[in-house]
Design a protein around this motif. Structure first.
Motif, PDB file in Angstrom:
ATOM      1  N   PRO A 239       0.804  -1.230   0.000  1.00  0.00           N
ATOM      2  CA  PRO A 239       0.000   0.000   0.000  1.00  0.00           C
ATOM      3  C   PRO A 239       0.839   1.283   0.000  1.00  0.00           C
ATOM      4  CG  PRO A 239      -1.011  -1.604   1.442  1.00  0.00           C
ATOM      5  CD  PRO A 239       0.297  -2.197   0.998  1.00  0.00           C
ATOM      6  N   ILE A 240       1.948   1.312   0.731  1.00  0.00           N
ATOM      7  CA  ILE A 240       2.793   2.505   0.752  1.00  0.00           C
ATOM      8  C   ILE A 240       3.481   2.689  -0.597  1.00  0.00           C
ATOM      9  CG2 ILE A 240       4.843   3.552   1.775  1.00  0.00           C
ATOM     10  CD1 ILE A 240       2.376   3.758   3.512  1.00  0.00           C
ATOM     11  N   GLN A 241       3.993   1.584  -1.178  1.00  0.00           N
ATOM     12  CA  GLN A 241       4.603   1.672  -2.507  1.00  0.00           C
ATOM     13  C   GLN A 241       3.579   2.128  -3.545  1.00  0.00           C
ATOM     14  OE1 GLN A 241       6.027  -2.382  -2.716  1.00  0.00           O
ATOM     15  NE2 GLN A 241       8.147  -1.764  -2.302  1.00  0.00           N
ATOM     16  N   PHE A 242       2.356   1.629  -3.411  1.00  0.00           N
ATOM     17  CA  PHE A 242       1.286   2.071  -4.309  1.00  0.00           C
ATOM     18  C   PHE A 242       1.062   3.574  -4.181  1.00  0.00           C
ATOM     19  CE2 PHE A 242      -3.227   3.273  -4.373  1.00  0.00           C
ATOM     20  CZ  PHE A 242      -3.537   3.040  -5.716  1.00  0.00           C
ATOM     21  N   SER A 243       1.053   4.073  -2.953  1.00  0.00           N
ATOM     22  CA  SER A 243       0.833   5.510  -2.738  1.00  0.00           C
ATOM     23  C   SER A 243       1.921   6.342  -3.392  1.00  0.00           C
ATOM     24  CB  SER A 243       0.774   5.808  -1.232  1.00  0.00           C
ATOM     25  OG  SER A 243      -0.328   5.155  -0.632  1.00  0.00           O
ATOM     26  N   PHE A 244       3.180   5.876  -3.300  1.00  0.00           N
ATOM     27  CA  PHE A 244       4.275   6.619  -3.913  1.00  0.00           C
ATOM     28  C   PHE A 244       4.186   6.567  -5.438  1.00  0.00           C
ATOM     29  CE2 PHE A 244       6.502   6.290   0.234  1.00  0.00           C
ATOM     30  CZ  PHE A 244       6.860   7.629   0.366  1.00  0.00           C
ATOM     31  N   ALA A 245       3.867   5.396  -6.009  1.00  0.00           N
ATOM     32  CA  ALA A 245       3.743   5.281  -7.465  1.00  0.00           C
ATOM     33  C   ALA A 245       2.588   6.146  -7.965  1.00  0.00           C
ATOM     34  CB  ALA A 245       3.530   3.819  -7.859  1.00  0.00           C
ATOM     35  N   PHE A 246       1.469   6.094  -7.254  1.00  0.00           N
ATOM     36  CA  PHE A 246       0.302   6.883  -7.614  1.00  0.00           C
ATOM     37  C   PHE A 246       0.615   8.376  -7.498  1.00  0.00           C
ATOM     38  CE2 PHE A 246      -4.062   8.441  -7.243  1.00  0.00           C
ATOM     39  CZ  PHE A 246      -4.729   7.617  -8.136  1.00  0.00           C
ATOM     40  N   GLY A 247       1.318   8.732  -6.414  1.00  0.00           N
ATOM     41  CA  GLY A 247       1.656  10.126  -6.196  1.00  0.00           C
ATOM     42  C   GLY A 247       2.646  10.670  -7.202  1.00  0.00           C
ATOM     43  N   ALA A 248       3.614   9.840  -7.604  1.00  0.00           N
ATOM     44  CA  ALA A 248       4.599  10.278  -8.596  1.00  0.00           C
ATOM     45  C   ALA A 248       3.901  10.652  -9.903  1.00  0.00           C
ATOM     46  CB  ALA A 248       5.627   9.184  -8.831  1.00  0.00           C
ATOM     47  N   ASN A 249       2.875   9.904 -10.261  1.00  0.00           N
ATOM     48  CA  ASN A 249       2.139  10.215 -11.482  1.00  0.00           C
ATOM     49  C   ASN A 249       1.399  11.548 -11.348  1.00  0.00           C
ATOM     50  OD1 ASN A 249       1.301   9.219 -14.170  1.00  0.00           O
ATOM     51  ND2 ASN A 249      -0.743   9.286 -13.266  1.00  0.00           N
ATOM     52  N   GLY A 250       0.907  11.835 -10.142  1.00  0.00           N
ATOM     53  CA  GLY A 250       0.256  13.122  -9.913  1.00  0.00           C
ATOM     54  C   GLY A 250       1.226  14.288 -10.079  1.00  0.00           C
ATOM     55  N   PHE A 251       2.448  14.151  -9.556  1.00  0.00           N
ATOM     56  CA  PHE A 251       3.453  15.190  -9.734  1.00  0.00           C
ATOM     57  C   PHE A 251       3.812  15.356 -11.211  1.00  0.00           C
ATOM     58  CE2 PHE A 251       4.583  14.635  -5.165  1.00  0.00           C
ATOM     59  CZ  PHE A 251       4.476  15.967  -4.799  1.00  0.00           C
ATOM     60  N   TRP A 252       3.836  14.236 -11.934  1.00  0.00           N
ATOM     61  CA  TRP A 252       4.137  14.290 -13.367  1.00  0.00           C
ATOM     62  C   TRP A 252       3.088  15.122 -14.118  1.00  0.00           C
ATOM     63  CZ3 TRP A 252       6.923  14.193 -17.495  1.00  0.00           C
ATOM     64  CH2 TRP A 252       6.376  13.843 -18.730  1.00  0.00           C
ATOM     65  N   ILE A 253       1.807  14.879 -13.812  1.00  0.00           N
ATOM     66  CA  ILE A 253       0.750  15.657 -14.478  1.00  0.00           C
ATOM     67  C   ILE A 253       0.892  17.137 -14.131  1.00  0.00           C
ATOM     68  CG2 ILE A 253      -1.727  15.942 -14.804  1.00  0.00           C
ATOM     69  CD1 ILE A 253      -2.128  13.077 -13.979  1.00  0.00           C
ATOM     70  N   MET A 254       1.286  17.417 -12.896  1.00  0.00           N
ATOM     71  CA  MET A 254       1.447  18.809 -12.486  1.00  0.00           C
ATOM     72  C   MET A 254       2.558  19.478 -13.289  1.00  0.00           C
ATOM     73  SD  MET A 254       1.856  20.230  -8.602  1.00  0.00           S
ATOM     74  CE  MET A 254       3.359  19.300  -8.343  1.00  0.00           C
ATOM     75  N   LEU A 255       3.665  18.779 -13.509  1.00  0.00           N
ATOM     76  CA  LEU A 255       4.762  19.332 -14.303  1.00  0.00           C
ATOM     77  C   LEU A 255       4.344  19.537 -15.757  1.00  0.00           C
ATOM     78  CD1 LEU A 255       7.777  17.237 -12.905  1.00  0.00           C
ATOM     79  CD2 LEU A 255       7.313  19.671 -12.532  1.00  0.00           C
ATOM     80  N   VAL A 256       3.639  18.548 -16.307  1.00  0.00           N
ATOM     81  CA  VAL A 256       3.179  18.685 -17.690  1.00  0.00           C
ATOM     82  C   VAL A 256       2.218  19.855 -17.806  1.00  0.00           C
ATOM     83  CG1 VAL A 256       1.950  17.562 -19.580  1.00  0.00           C
ATOM     84  CG2 VAL A 256       3.512  16.237 -18.171  1.00  0.00           C
ATOM     85  N   SER A 257       1.357  20.038 -16.816  1.00  0.00           N
ATOM     86  CA  SER A 257       0.399  21.146 -16.858  1.00  0.00           C
ATOM     87  C   SER A 257       1.109  22.494 -16.849  1.00  0.00           C
ATOM     88  CB  SER A 257      -0.566  21.045 -15.672  1.00  0.00           C
ATOM     89  OG  SER A 257      -1.341  19.870 -15.742  1.00  0.00           O
ATOM     90  N   ALA A 258       2.200  22.601 -16.073  1.00  0.00           N
ATOM     91  CA  ALA A 258       2.979  23.838 -16.075  1.00  0.00           C
ATOM     92  C   ALA A 258       3.580  24.086 -17.460  1.00  0.00           C
ATOM     93  CB  ALA A 258       4.084  23.763 -15.025  1.00  0.00           C
ATOM     94  N   PHE A 259       4.045  23.017 -18.094  1.00  0.00           N
ATOM     95  CA  PHE A 259       4.582  23.136 -19.450  1.00  0.00           C
ATOM     96  C   PHE A 259       3.482  23.539 -20.434  1.00  0.00           C
ATOM     97  CE2 PHE A 259       5.247  20.962 -23.562  1.00  0.00           C
ATOM     98  CZ  PHE A 259       6.397  21.628 -23.983  1.00  0.00           C
ATOM     99  N   VAL A 260       2.288  22.975 -20.252  1.00  0.00           N
ATOM    100  CA  VAL A 260       1.173  23.296 -21.144  1.00  0.00           C
ATOM    101  C   VAL A 260       0.804  24.770 -21.040  1.00  0.00           C
ATOM    102  CG1 VAL A 260      -1.280  22.875 -21.596  1.00  0.00           C
ATOM    103  CG2 VAL A 260       0.262  20.953 -21.206  1.00  0.00           C
ATOM    104  N   ASN A 261       0.836  25.329 -19.831  1.00  0.00           N
ATOM    105  CA  ASN A 261       0.499  26.747 -19.667  1.00  0.00           C
ATOM    106  C   ASN A 261       1.426  27.643 -20.491  1.00  0.00           C
ATOM    107  OD1 ASN A 261      -1.669  26.378 -18.002  1.00  0.00           O
ATOM    108  ND2 ASN A 261      -0.537  26.669 -16.104  1.00  0.00           N
TER     109      ASN A 261
END
Length: 397
Positions: A239-261
């Motif tokens: 469950p903790i590893q899942f949270s980190f993998a899931f969270g890393a993808n969230g940070f990735w979308i945030m970075l891509v969104s900054a690039f999109v802006n």
């Protein structure tokens, strides 16, 4: 304007917090309520369906009574729903809590998106919607980990008490500092404005962009719904590893969104919609390749799920800001109604599409790949529509 946008963001966060915070605790909730985990999992798309349907009602309300009163109403419902979930003793009570929360977030979502439309238009609005979308992804990045830590320390009910406290805090902020942005010439409606909804739905341009958002959301919702099964049961993550993998993808979308802006300023909205199509298509192809071209012993590895997902969810970042701004741009005097209808199509359409895909008798990865292809097709249609648009737009009567 930055302070105003951040207040709108605090309202938009109610929805993803209501989904992502309790993801790691689904098995514990099922055990605590003596209910199959499959039933608990259905509360995710049900939550979004209610959110989508409810916007058809809250849209007219924000145009008739203003943005701020409806925001406070939604926050009150959110606090009540969170408290009921935290004290639930059986499945019907927990389901009722999730329905109340779904009604709450439909209020906050319409207020946030109509608020942007009240103050901004064109590329500026697209960047604001893109900012909201990008910042939203801090929630999937951190909420599962926070929810897991709260549940580990205090039990599965703790994340819902956290939501209750968050709702109370934002209600205080809205009460004291959120300005009323409803334009003086806003068209008032009686009851559910079926005629106005019908007029907007007859616009192919609106449908193209709203369904592009629905396809992107459906793709992400399918990923979220299937991720615990694929990553923990098949991929062997804790469950903790899942949270980190899931969270890393969230940070990735945030970075891509900054690039999109930044990309919107330099390349324009049509280019971003084209990139949404390309990335979702590429994600589907990578997922199919991992399933059929690699040895059987490697196919269960968690990376063969998360890498195609990372490529494909970039399409969400490229699609949502431009598509939302294009969809709402003509409706300055009907911002609440148009935002509600757009939100309904995005939420209810995305949730319904995800439910249909997940119910197909295919493997989890195949289901996600099919939803990626559907999202890519809808983004392609939106891009083609954007290429035909020239000049400025005025409000449609």
């Amino acid at each position: 304007m930055q302070k105003f946008t951040l207040m709108l963001l605090s309202l938009v966060l109610l929805a993803p917090l209501g989904i992502d915070l309790y993801l790691p605790t689904l098995p514990d909730i099922a055990l605590g309520l003596n209910t199959p985990v499959s039933l608990i999992q259905t509360t995710i798309p049900i939550f979004l369906l209610v959110m989508g349907l409810g916007q058809l009602v809250t849209g007219p309300l924000v145009d008739n009574y203003g943005r701020k009163p409806i925001a406070l109403l939604g926050l009150a419902l959110y606090v009540v729903g969170s408290a009921v979930a935290a004290t639930a003793s059986n499945w019907p009570m927990f389901l009722s809590a999730r329905l109340i929360q779904g009604c709450a977030v439909c209020c906050s979502a319409v207020v946030a998106f109509s608020g942007v439309r009240d103050r901004l238009s064109g590329d500026a609005a697209a960047r604001a919607y893109g900012f909201l979308n990008g910042a939203l992804n801090i929630v999937p990045a951190l909420a599962p980990l926070l929810g897991g830590l709260l549940a580990s320390a205090f039990g599965w009910r703790a994340p819902f008490w956290f939501l209750c406290a968050y709702g109370l805090l934002i209600a205080l902020i809205v009460l004291l500092w959120l300005p009323e942005t409803r334009p003086a010439d806003t068209l008032r409606v009686r009851g559910v404005p079926l005629a106005q909804y019908g007029a907007i739905l007859r616009q192919p341009r609106f449908l193209a962009f709203a369904f592009a958002n629905a396809g992107a959301l459906g793709m992400v919702l399918t990923y979220v719904s299937l991720a615990p099964q694929v990553l923990m049961n098949e991929g062997g993550l804790t469950p903790i590893q899942f949270s980190f993998a899931f969270g890393a993808n969230g940070f990735w979308i945030m970075l891509v969104s900054a690039f999109v802006n930044k990309t919107i300023r330099k390349a324009g909205r049509p280019f971003c919609l084209a990139m949404g199509f390309v990335t979702m298509l590429a994600g589907a192809l990578l997922l199919f390749a991992g399933m059929h071209l690699l040895p059987q012993t490697m196919q269960a590895h968690w990376a063969l799920y998360m890498l195609p997902v990372a490529v494909s969810v970039a399409g969400l970042a490229f699609t949502v800001g431009p598509a939302t701004s294009y969809a709402l741009e003509p409706y300055q005097q009907q911002a609440g109604v148009a935002a509600a209808l757009q939100g309904f199509i995005q939420m209810a359409g995305g949730a319904a599409g995800s439910l249909l895909i997940v119910m197909l008798p295919v493997a989890e990865k195949s289901a996600l790949a099919l939803m990626m292809l559907a999202g890519a097709a809808l983004a392609l249609i939106a891009w083609r529509c954007s290429r035909k648009m020239h000049g400025s737009l005025t409000a449609l009567k």
